[in-house]
Structures are given as C-alpha cells and as structure tokens.
Design a protein around this motif. Structure first.
Motif, short mmCIF file in Angstrom:
data_model
loop_
_atom_site.label_atom_id
_atom_site.label_comp_id
_atom_site.label_asym_id
_atom_site.label_seq_id
_atom_site.Cartn_x
_atom_site.Cartn_y
_atom_site.Cartn_z
N ARG A 198 2.33 -1.70 -0.92
CA ARG A 198 1.83 -2.34 -2.14
C ARG A 198 0.90 -3.47 -1.73
O ARG A 198 1.33 -4.48 -1.15
N LYS A 199 -0.36 -3.30 -2.02
CA LYS A 199 -1.36 -4.28 -1.62
C LYS A 199 -1.23 -5.55 -2.45
O LYS A 199 -0.57 -5.59 -3.49
N ASP A 200 -1.91 -6.58 -2.02
CA ASP A 200 -1.82 -7.87 -2.68
C ASP A 200 -2.38 -7.84 -4.09
O ASP A 200 -2.05 -8.70 -4.91
N ASP A 201 -3.22 -6.85 -4.41
CA ASP A 201 -3.74 -6.75 -5.78
C ASP A 201 -2.79 -5.98 -6.70
O ASP A 201 -3.10 -5.74 -7.86
N GLY A 202 -1.61 -5.60 -6.18
CA GLY A 202 -0.60 -4.92 -6.99
C GLY A 202 -0.67 -3.41 -6.97
O GLY A 202 0.22 -2.75 -7.50
N SER A 203 -1.69 -2.84 -6.36
CA SER A 203 -1.81 -1.38 -6.29
C SER A 203 -1.13 -0.85 -5.04
O SER A 203 -1.02 -1.56 -4.02
N ASP A 204 -0.64 0.38 -5.12
CA ASP A 204 -0.01 1.03 -3.98
C ASP A 204 -1.02 1.89 -3.24
O ASP A 204 -1.85 2.57 -3.85
N THR A 205 -0.92 1.86 -1.91
CA THR A 205 -1.77 2.72 -1.10
C THR A 205 -0.89 3.48 -0.12
O THR A 205 0.15 2.99 0.32
N LEU A 206 -1.29 4.70 0.19
CA LEU A 206 -0.53 5.56 1.07
C LEU A 206 -1.14 5.49 2.46
O LEU A 206 -2.33 5.78 2.64
N ILE A 207 -0.33 5.15 3.44
CA ILE A 207 -0.80 5.03 4.82
C ILE A 207 -0.44 6.32 5.55
O ILE A 207 0.73 6.61 5.80
N LEU A 208 -1.46 7.11 5.84
CA LEU A 208 -1.24 8.37 6.57
C LEU A 208 -1.19 8.13 8.07
O LEU A 208 -0.50 8.83 8.80
N ALA A 209 -1.95 7.16 8.52
CA ALA A 209 -1.98 6.76 9.93
C ALA A 209 -2.63 5.39 9.97
O ALA A 209 -3.31 4.98 9.04
N GLY A 210 -2.41 4.67 11.04
CA GLY A 210 -3.03 3.36 11.12
C GLY A 210 -2.16 2.39 11.88
O GLY A 210 -0.96 2.62 12.08
N GLY A 211 -2.75 1.31 12.33
CA GLY A 211 -2.02 0.33 13.10
C GLY A 211 -1.30 -0.65 12.19
O GLY A 211 -1.90 -1.57 11.63
N VAL A 212 0.00 -0.45 12.01
CA VAL A 212 0.81 -1.31 11.16
C VAL A 212 1.36 -2.46 12.01
O VAL A 212 1.92 -2.24 13.08
N ARG A 213 1.19 -3.68 11.52
CA ARG A 213 1.69 -4.85 12.24
C ARG A 213 2.36 -5.78 11.25
O ARG A 213 2.00 -5.84 10.06
N ALA A 214 3.35 -6.52 11.73
CA ALA A 214 3.96 -7.53 10.89
C ALA A 214 2.92 -8.61 10.59
O ALA A 214 2.20 -9.06 11.48
N ALA A 215 2.84 -8.99 9.32
CA ALA A 215 1.87 -10.02 8.94
C ALA A 215 2.32 -11.36 9.49
O ALA A 215 3.51 -11.70 9.47
N ARG A 216 1.39 -12.09 10.02
CA ARG A 216 1.70 -13.42 10.53
C ARG A 216 1.85 -14.40 9.39
O ARG A 216 1.11 -14.35 8.42
N ALA A 217 2.82 -15.29 9.52
CA ALA A 217 3.03 -16.29 8.47
C ALA A 217 1.85 -17.23 8.40
O ALA A 217 1.20 -17.52 9.39
#
Length: 217
Positions: free
Chosen positions: A198-217
């Motif tokens: 769920r992106k910050d604009d409230g919409s959902d996006t489907l991740i088929l592949a990609g570099g997922v990382r924990a967001a830094r505070a």
C-alpha cells in the motif's frame, strides 16, 4: 547425485546441464550469481554455495527461503522474496532460474566469513554465533528441508512464509522498480506469492519482483 568442486565460476551454470535431483556444491564461486544481475560474494571455503535441480513448482523461491532458514537453525527473518536475514543483514540468498522446464535453484549461505565488503549488508553464522560451521554439516539438513518445503501445497507455503517473514505484512518498505522507487507498507501476499504494498498515496501496488528493503526511519 551430488557434484562437488573446489572452484567453479557458478554452480548455477553447471547445474543447468544436469537432471532433476542433482546438486552442485563448490568451495568457491568466481562468478556467483544473485538476483537482477548482481553477484553473490563467494569467498573460498567460507560459505555453502550450491545449486539444486528441481521440478518447477509454484512458490518455489518462497519454499526455498523457508528451507534455508530451517537449515540455518538460528532465528531468521525472510525478506520477500529470496533473502534470509539475521537482524537487518543477509545471511543467505536464493536464486531460481527456469531452464528447459526444470528449476535450477541456487542457495548461498554465509558460514565462516569474519567480514564483508562495506557495500554488502551481510552477516555470517560465525559473526552471529561465534562458532565455525562446516559446509558439509549444513548441506544434508538443507537438502532435507528443501525436499520438505517444496513438497508442501501452495497454501501451506504461503502461510508458513507469512508467519516467518516480518516483511510479508505490516512492514514499512521501499521497493526499487524499473520505473522508480516505491514507498509504502506491505499488505500480504497474493495466492501466486506476489507482494502487495500500500503506497503512501493509499493505492495498492503489486510487486512481482524488485529490491524490497526496510524503510529507514
């Protein structure tokens, strides 16, 4: 059959020519493969570097992550879709390639490294436990776990991965995609094993592949 080598360019290349059920293990890879064209740091004698030829089944990458985490036998986190983490550092990775209707699954586990190049956010079992681990001691548990998890129904793999992964749901992440970086919060997995963010604009996006990382505070 297990094929053992002192040094190879890539266990994936050799395994691609072998039948289902065969395993390639090397003490060193000079051109170890990671996802998205990255290399896998394969220092000689310090890790378990292997490729397994398997039937191509649904959710195979997720099942192999579960298997690697079980074999490691230290509390791990699974970063979707293919990284085994201890804390915020990678201890193992999975790469699956389809070749001639079979799956070639590369698994690399950092065992006895005492340090890594600074650009790698990695760790090893020795750095975590203070003890050395022989690659052969981990190979049999890994192969047994691979057989167990790859034999499970897809629903069970999804359930177990979701339980084992802090990244599957409710995790603030960044995802690097070809079209740019996405910021949001994970919202679970689809039946096909894709990640919902769920992106910050409230919409959902489907991740088929990609570099997922924990967001830094």
């Amino acid at each position: 059959m297990i094929h053992r080598f002192a040094s190879v360019d890539s266990t994936m290349r050799i395994a691609a020519e072998l039948p289902i059920g065969d395993v390639v293990v090397a003490d060193e890879q000079t051109a170890g493969q990671g996802r998205h064209g990255h290399s896998w740091y394969s220092a000689p004698g310090l890790g378990l570097y292997c490729s397994i030829v398997l039937e191509a089944t649904p959710l195979l990458t997720l099942a192999l992550g579960l298997a690697a985490a079980e074999a490691i036998a230290v509390p791990c986190d699974l970063r979707w879709p293919n990284d085994v983490m201890i804390g915020d550092r990678k201890v193992a990775g999975v790469l699956v390639q389809l070749v001639d209707r079979k799956a070639v699954a590369g698994i690399g586990i950092n065992l006895n490294h005492t340090g890594f190049p600074p650009e790698l956010e990695a760790t090893s079992l020795r750095l975590v436990t203070g003890q050395e681990t022989h690659a052969d001691d981990l190979l049999d548990p890994l192969l047994a776990a691979v057989q167990t998890y790859t034999s499970l129904p897809a629903d069970d793999i999804l359930r177990l991965f979701t339980r084992a992964s802090s990244y599957a749901s409710g995790r603030r992440v960044t995802v690097d995609l070809p079209e740019g970086r996405v910021f949001g919060t994970t919202r679970g997995l689809t039946p096909e094993g894709y990640l919902i963010v769920r992106k910050d604009d409230g919409s959902d996006t489907l991740i088929l592949a990609g570099g997922v990382r924990a967001a830094r505070a």
